[in-house]
Structures are given as C-alpha cells and as structure tokens.
Design a protein around this motif. Sequence first.
Motif, PDB file in Angstrom:
ATOM      1  N   ILE A   1      31.496  12.433  -1.772  1.00 14.75           N
ATOM      2  CA  ILE A   1      30.797  10.912  -1.739  1.00 14.75           C
ATOM      3  C   ILE A   1      32.135   9.687  -1.295  1.00 14.75           C
ATOM      4  CG2 ILE A   1      30.177   9.118  -3.377  1.00 14.75           C
ATOM      5  CD1 ILE A   1      28.785  11.384  -5.210  1.00 14.75           C
ATOM      6  N   VAL A   2      33.020  10.246  -1.916  1.00 15.06           N
ATOM      7  CA  VAL A   2      34.286   9.389  -1.297  1.00 15.06           C
ATOM      8  C   VAL A   2      34.494   9.405   0.019  1.00 15.06           C
ATOM      9  CG1 VAL A   2      36.787   8.865  -1.441  1.00 15.06           C
ATOM     10  CG2 VAL A   2      35.302   8.934  -3.650  1.00 15.06           C
TER      11      VAL A   2
ATOM     12  N   ASP B   1      43.654  18.234 -11.633  1.00 15.72           N
ATOM     13  CA  ASP B   1      42.782  18.333 -10.516  1.00 15.72           C
ATOM     14  C   ASP B   1      42.798  17.425  -9.555  1.00 15.72           C
ATOM     15  OD1 ASP B   1      40.354  18.957  -9.049  1.00 15.72           O
ATOM     16  OD2 ASP B   1      39.074  18.549 -10.152  1.00 15.72           O
ATOM     17  N   SER B   2      44.225  17.476  -8.992  1.00 17.00           N
ATOM     18  CA  SER B   2      44.457  16.336  -7.941  1.00 17.00           C
ATOM     19  C   SER B   2      44.739  16.919  -6.613  1.00 17.00           C
ATOM     20  CB  SER B   2      45.807  15.892  -8.616  1.00 17.00           C
ATOM     21  OG  SER B   2      46.322  14.898  -7.757  1.00 17.00           O
ATOM     22  N   LYS B   3      44.228  16.153  -5.831  1.00 17.32           N
ATOM     23  CA  LYS B   3      44.545  16.497  -4.506  1.00 17.32           C
ATOM     24  C   LYS B   3      45.343  15.348  -3.832  1.00 17.32           C
ATOM     25  CE  LYS B   3      41.860  20.023  -3.983  1.00 17.32           C
ATOM     26  NZ  LYS B   3      42.407  21.296  -4.168  1.00 17.32           N
TER      27      LYS B   3
ATOM     28  N   ALA C   1      34.438  17.849  -9.385  1.00 20.27           N
ATOM     29  CA  ALA C   1      35.216  16.976  -8.638  1.00 20.27           C
ATOM     30  C   ALA C   1      35.051  16.945  -7.067  1.00 20.27           C
ATOM     31  CB  ALA C   1      36.961  17.376  -8.568  1.00 20.27           C
ATOM     32  N   THR C   2      34.411  18.124  -6.405  1.00 17.93           N
ATOM     33  CA  THR C   2      34.122  18.265  -4.966  1.00 17.93           C
ATOM     34  C   THR C   2      33.005  17.257  -4.758  1.00 17.93           C
ATOM     35  OG1 THR C   2      34.968  20.719  -5.239  1.00 17.93           O
ATOM     36  CG2 THR C   2      33.585  19.858  -3.308  1.00 17.93           C
ATOM     37  N   ILE C   3      32.036  17.181  -5.593  1.00 12.99           N
ATOM     38  CA  ILE C   3      30.914  16.177  -5.380  1.00 12.99           C
ATOM     39  C   ILE C   3      31.601  14.832  -5.322  1.00 12.99           C
ATOM     40  CG2 ILE C   3      29.006  15.097  -6.283  1.00 12.99           C
ATOM     41  CD1 ILE C   3      28.448  17.943  -7.776  1.00 12.99           C
TER      42      ILE C   3
ATOM     43  N   ILE D   1      37.628  10.917 -12.301  1.00  9.15           N
ATOM     44  CA  ILE D   1      36.257  10.544 -12.302  1.00  9.15           C
ATOM     45  C   ILE D   1      35.315  11.640 -12.588  1.00  9.15           C
ATOM     46  CG2 ILE D   1      34.470   9.319 -10.908  1.00  9.15           C
ATOM     47  CD1 ILE D   1      36.537   7.808  -9.433  1.00  9.15           C
ATOM     48  N   ALA D   2      35.484  12.712 -12.149  1.00  8.39           N
ATOM     49  CA  ALA D   2      34.950  13.924 -12.352  1.00  8.39           C
ATOM     50  C   ALA D   2      34.820  14.671 -13.756  1.00  8.39           C
ATOM     51  CB  ALA D   2      35.087  15.179 -11.337  1.00  8.39           C
TER      52      ALA D   2
END
Length: 74
Positions: free
Chosen positions: A34-35, A10-12, A28-30, A20-21
């Motif tokens: 936040i970031v 799950d890497s962009k 992970a979208t949340i 962290i998610a």
Amino acid sequence: MRKLFRSKTDSKITGLCGGIAEYFNIDATIIRLIVAISALFSFGTTVLVYFIATLFIPKAAYPEQPPYMGHHPY
C-alpha cells in the motif's frame, strides 16, 4: 490501550510498516505494498509523510529482553 510503535523485529527501512501491521494485526507485506503503490501515485507526498511519521513514532522495545536490574546474570 494499544500504542503504535515502530517494529524492531519486522523492519525493512525504519520499521514503520511493520509496526503498523502489528498494530492492526495484518501482514506487513500488505502495508508495504500500500505504501509503495501510494508513493508512486502521490508525487512524493507518501514518502514525506512516511519519514515524518518515523520521527514521531517511537521504536518498540524488545519484548524478550528483561529489564536491566543492576547486575548481570553471569
């Protein structure tokens, strides 16, 4: 004891938000939202902390990949 790793699946950018998610068991979208919002309002501090954390948090190993035993199965 759980450990924090950067995600390979799950890497962009670096996989930090995905890791962290996975650690907190949330989407992970949340974390990415936040970031992103934090980066807009922190005058670049969040971006600096993000890339420093990327240097110190190790990349996760693939869980589906068996360890190398010295021979190939084919």
